[in-house]
Motif scaffolding. Structure first.
Motif, PDB file in Angstrom:
ATOM      1  N   ILE A   1       0.690  -1.138   0.024  1.00 57.70           N
ATOM      2  CA  ILE A   1      -0.025  -0.208  -0.079  1.00 57.70           C
ATOM      3  C   ILE A   1       0.962   1.314   0.063  1.00 57.70           C
ATOM      4  O   ILE A   1       1.691   1.488   0.848  1.00 57.70           O
ATOM      5  CB  ILE A   1      -0.847  -0.046   1.195  1.00 57.70           C
ATOM      6  CG1 ILE A   1      -1.763  -1.127   1.417  1.00 57.70           C
ATOM      7  CG2 ILE A   1      -1.740   1.231   1.545  1.00 57.70           C
ATOM      8  CD1 ILE A   1      -2.723  -1.352   0.267  1.00 57.70           C
ATOM      9  N   TYR A   2       0.916   1.758  -1.125  1.00 57.23           N
ATOM     10  CA  TYR A   2       1.829   3.098  -1.182  1.00 57.23           C
ATOM     11  C   TYR A   2       1.492   4.155  -0.303  1.00 57.23           C
ATOM     12  O   TYR A   2       0.038   4.578  -0.321  1.00 57.23           O
ATOM     13  CB  TYR A   2       1.883   3.365  -2.787  1.00 57.23           C
ATOM     14  CG  TYR A   2       2.654   4.850  -3.067  1.00 57.23           C
ATOM     15  CD1 TYR A   2       4.162   4.561  -2.918  1.00 57.23           C
ATOM     16  CD2 TYR A   2       2.103   5.978  -3.523  1.00 57.23           C
ATOM     17  CE1 TYR A   2       4.742   5.762  -3.165  1.00 57.23           C
ATOM     18  CE2 TYR A   2       2.543   7.108  -3.362  1.00 57.23           C
ATOM     19  CZ  TYR A   2       4.181   7.029  -3.604  1.00 57.23           C
ATOM     20  OH  TYR A   2       4.886   8.147  -3.548  1.00 57.23           O
ATOM     21  N   THR A   3       2.440   4.765   0.277  1.00 57.77           N
ATOM     22  CA  THR A   3       2.090   5.974   1.427  1.00 57.77           C
ATOM     23  C   THR A   3       2.745   7.055   1.082  1.00 57.77           C
ATOM     24  O   THR A   3       3.010   8.112   2.049  1.00 57.77           O
ATOM     25  CB  THR A   3       2.149   5.497   2.774  1.00 57.77           C
ATOM     26  OG1 THR A   3       3.503   4.861   3.132  1.00 57.77           O
ATOM     27  CG2 THR A   3       1.348   4.410   3.172  1.00 57.77           C
ATOM     28  N   GLY A   4       3.472   7.247   0.003  1.00 59.02           N
ATOM     29  CA  GLY A   4       4.314   8.388  -0.467  1.00 59.02           C
ATOM     30  C   GLY A   4       3.630   9.642  -1.004  1.00 59.02           C
ATOM     31  O   GLY A   4       2.433   9.634  -0.845  1.00 59.02           O
ATOM     32  N   GLN A   5       4.454  10.402  -1.756  1.00 58.06           N
ATOM     33  CA  GLN A   5       3.891  11.426  -2.127  1.00 58.06           C
ATOM     34  C   GLN A   5       3.002  11.294  -3.472  1.00 58.06           C
ATOM     35  O   GLN A   5       3.449  10.402  -4.085  1.00 58.06           O
ATOM     36  CB  GLN A   5       5.063  12.530  -2.765  1.00 58.06           C
ATOM     37  CG  GLN A   5       6.098  12.979  -1.511  1.00 58.06           C
ATOM     38  CD  GLN A   5       5.370  14.059  -0.972  1.00 58.06           C
ATOM     39  OE1 GLN A   5       4.405  14.702  -1.626  1.00 58.06           O
ATOM     40  NE2 GLN A   5       6.068  14.627   0.106  1.00 58.06           N
ATOM     41  N   ASN A   6       2.052  11.936  -3.651  1.00 56.05           N
ATOM     42  CA  ASN A   6       1.161  11.990  -4.968  1.00 56.05           C
ATOM     43  C   ASN A   6       2.071  12.526  -5.999  1.00 56.05           C
ATOM     44  O   ASN A   6       3.083  13.134  -5.713  1.00 56.05           O
ATOM     45  CB  ASN A   6      -0.060  12.497  -4.841  1.00 56.05           C
ATOM     46  CG  ASN A   6      -0.998  11.743  -3.787  1.00 56.05           C
ATOM     47  OD1 ASN A   6      -1.277  12.435  -2.944  1.00 56.05           O
ATOM     48  ND2 ASN A   6      -1.129  10.630  -4.090  1.00 56.05           N
ATOM     49  N   HIS A   7       1.700  12.527  -7.260  1.00 55.11           N
ATOM     50  CA  HIS A   7       2.401  13.016  -8.555  1.00 55.11           C
ATOM     51  C   HIS A   7       2.885  14.508  -8.391  1.00 55.11           C
ATOM     52  O   HIS A   7       1.906  15.338  -7.818  1.00 55.11           O
ATOM     53  CB  HIS A   7       1.644  12.775  -9.923  1.00 55.11           C
ATOM     54  CG  HIS A   7       2.346  13.306 -11.083  1.00 55.11           C
ATOM     55  ND1 HIS A   7       1.909  14.201 -11.834  1.00 55.11           N
ATOM     56  CD2 HIS A   7       3.645  12.961 -11.347  1.00 55.11           C
ATOM     57  CE1 HIS A   7       3.038  14.503 -12.703  1.00 55.11           C
ATOM     58  NE2 HIS A   7       4.031  13.989 -12.454  1.00 55.11           N
TER      59      HIS A   7
END
Ligand code: CMC
Length: 428
Positions: free
Chosen positions: A413-419
């Motif tokens: 589940i990705y929890t980093g910055q959006n584009h």
């Protein structure tokens, strides 16, 4: 009627088949979960995730049961030998005498390692931990046997790699130790059995008439049986996931050796002795150290206690504790750390913190005490675990291959910055 599990996401229901193991274990088969629902599961440390179906080892952590191919660990430790257990794990059945003789002779025929391995060994400083050296030498076999890299190897070719792995492991392990102490290496003496051969390579000095003490060799054989497999633990899962990319047996097992090295896994046996020594040096106040282990602001943990799967006594720990008593008595060793270990165990077993969390001594709690009595140096303890675990890793690698399992590739589940837009360095 086949059992199913129902999952409801945003009011929509999905059904998944339930798979039942031969011991009644239940698993929800979610192979189609992503495709059907668009969701993945999230399970840190894979605490609830069955990564495979396996017919090798059964363990019931609540009841404290461990069986290899259906045979109880208690029976195998009391009556079998390490090579017989290795055969059982790898090929699925106990061998006949002829099968065992052939297996054992095949192993004897491959105990020597290529002389150029010595050049690799020479490159390691004597400060190298023997686990790192062992993992490297094990992986180096891919260079000497490049045919092992063929993912479509014949079963004869795979058998040869299996035999080579078991044959050379003790040689690599003893040589890793010799490198550390700066002594010349010993070559394998094939007139000896598996454990005696290893002990002679470890301890014989030039111009010395070394003979192996059968008490030591038998105790070691039992320890190796106890460590031989433990289903989908950290190092075995590593071997399976590396092997799933069709990497060679040598590189897969080398990865397993590295995974085993960590102090939360096989490295715990070394940590237990260091901890017991520290407690002894500190005056032997076990209550103080138990309090430290319970204090959430103190990083100290009671090493050799607790287990991901056993929520009852680790059956191996029971056998090892008894073996430790026998070995110390037979060898006439008086080890004060045994007393500290027993005191820690006694206090922990009646302390609510340990009771509530079902924390019992594990296999590593007493194994270090035996290893030390056998004369094995502390930083070789995890190497001993690796020698024992080798047939388990081999059998799991072989099973994965025979079952034609897909490459291991978990989701996240990705929890980093959006584009976001790239900004040139001068403008940041
Ligand atoms: N000392 C003190 N507290 C402990 C210990 C310990 N040895 N082990 C677990 N706990 C506590 C932990 O703090 C946690 O408490 P809380 O619920 O209040 O946060 C609870 O017990 C559950 O622990 P966990 O770390 O979530 O459990 P896990 O399944 O992730 O970890 C373990 C299992 C073996 C890594 C852990 O018990 C441990 O670190 N033990 C010491 C290292 C050790 O002996 N490892 C060898 C394992 S046996 C050989 C092998 O197969 O590798």
């Amino acid at each position: 009627m086949a059992k199913t599990a129902e999952l409801i996401i945003d009011g929509k229901s999905y059904k998944f088949p339930i798979v039942e193991g031969t011991e009644g274990e239940l698993g929800i088969d979610i192979s189609n979960l992503l495709e059907e629902t668009g969701a993945v599961t999230l399970d840190f440390g894979y605490k609830n995730t069955g990564a495979t179906k396996s017919a090798i080892t059964f363990l019931d952590g609540d009841k404290g049961i461990l069986r290899y191919r259906g045979y109880s660990i208690e029976d195998l430790a009391a009556k079998s030998s390490f090579l017989e257990v290795s055969y059982l794990l790898i090929f699925g059945e106990l061998p006949t005498q002829d099968q065992l003789d052939k297996f054992s002779n095949d192993i004897k025929n491959h105990t020597m390692v290529h002389e150029d391995i010595k050049k690799i060994l020479d490159g390691f400083p004597s400060t190298s931990h023997p686990m790192g050296v062992l993992a490297s030498l094990f992986c180096a076999q891919t260079a000497f046997y490049p045919e092992s890299l063929d993912p479509n190897r014949s079963s004869e070719g795979v058998y040869l790699s299996i035999v080579r792995s078991l044959a050379k492991m003790p040689t690599f392990a003893a040589w890793a130790y010799k490198n550390e102490v700066g002594h010349p290496v010993n070559y394998p003496d094939n007139s000896l059995d598996y454990c005696s051969r290893f002990l002679k390579m470890m301890f014989a000095l030039p111009a010395e008439n070394y003979s192996v003490d059968p008490v030591v060799a038998n105790a070691l054989d039992k320890l190796l049986i106890l460590h031989a497999d433990h289903e989908q633990n950290c190092s075995t899962s590593t071997v399976r996931i590396v092997g799933s990319s069709k990497a060679s047996i040598y590189s897969s097992i080398s990865a397993g050796i590295n995974a085993l090295w960590g102090p939360l896994h096989g490295g715990a046996n070394q940590e237990v002795i260091l901890m017991l020594e520290q407690i002894k040096k500190d005056g032997g106040d076990t209550d103080k150290w138990i309090a430290k282990a319970k204090d959430k602001n103190d990083p100290f943990r009671l090493m050799g206690f607790g287990h991901r799967v056993y929520k009852n006594f680790d059956p191996r720990a029971k056998i090892i504790k008894k073996a430790a008593d026998d070995v110390l008595e037979k060898l006439g060793v008086n080890d004060p750390t045994l007393e500290i270990a027993m005191k820690l165990e006694e206090v922990a077993l009646r302390d609510p913190y340990f009771i509530e969390r079902k924390l019992y001594p594990n296999v590593d709690f007493y194994s270090g005490i035996i290893y030390r009595a056998l004369g094995i140096p502390v930083d070789m303890f995890t190497v001993m675990f690796a020698i024992g675990r080798l047939p388990g890793w081999i059998s799991q690698w072989k099973e994965l291959r025979e079952n034609k399992e897909p490459i291991g590739r978990p989701r996240q589940i990705y929890t980093g910055q959006n584009h976001r837009q790239y900004i040139a360095i001068a403008k940041r």
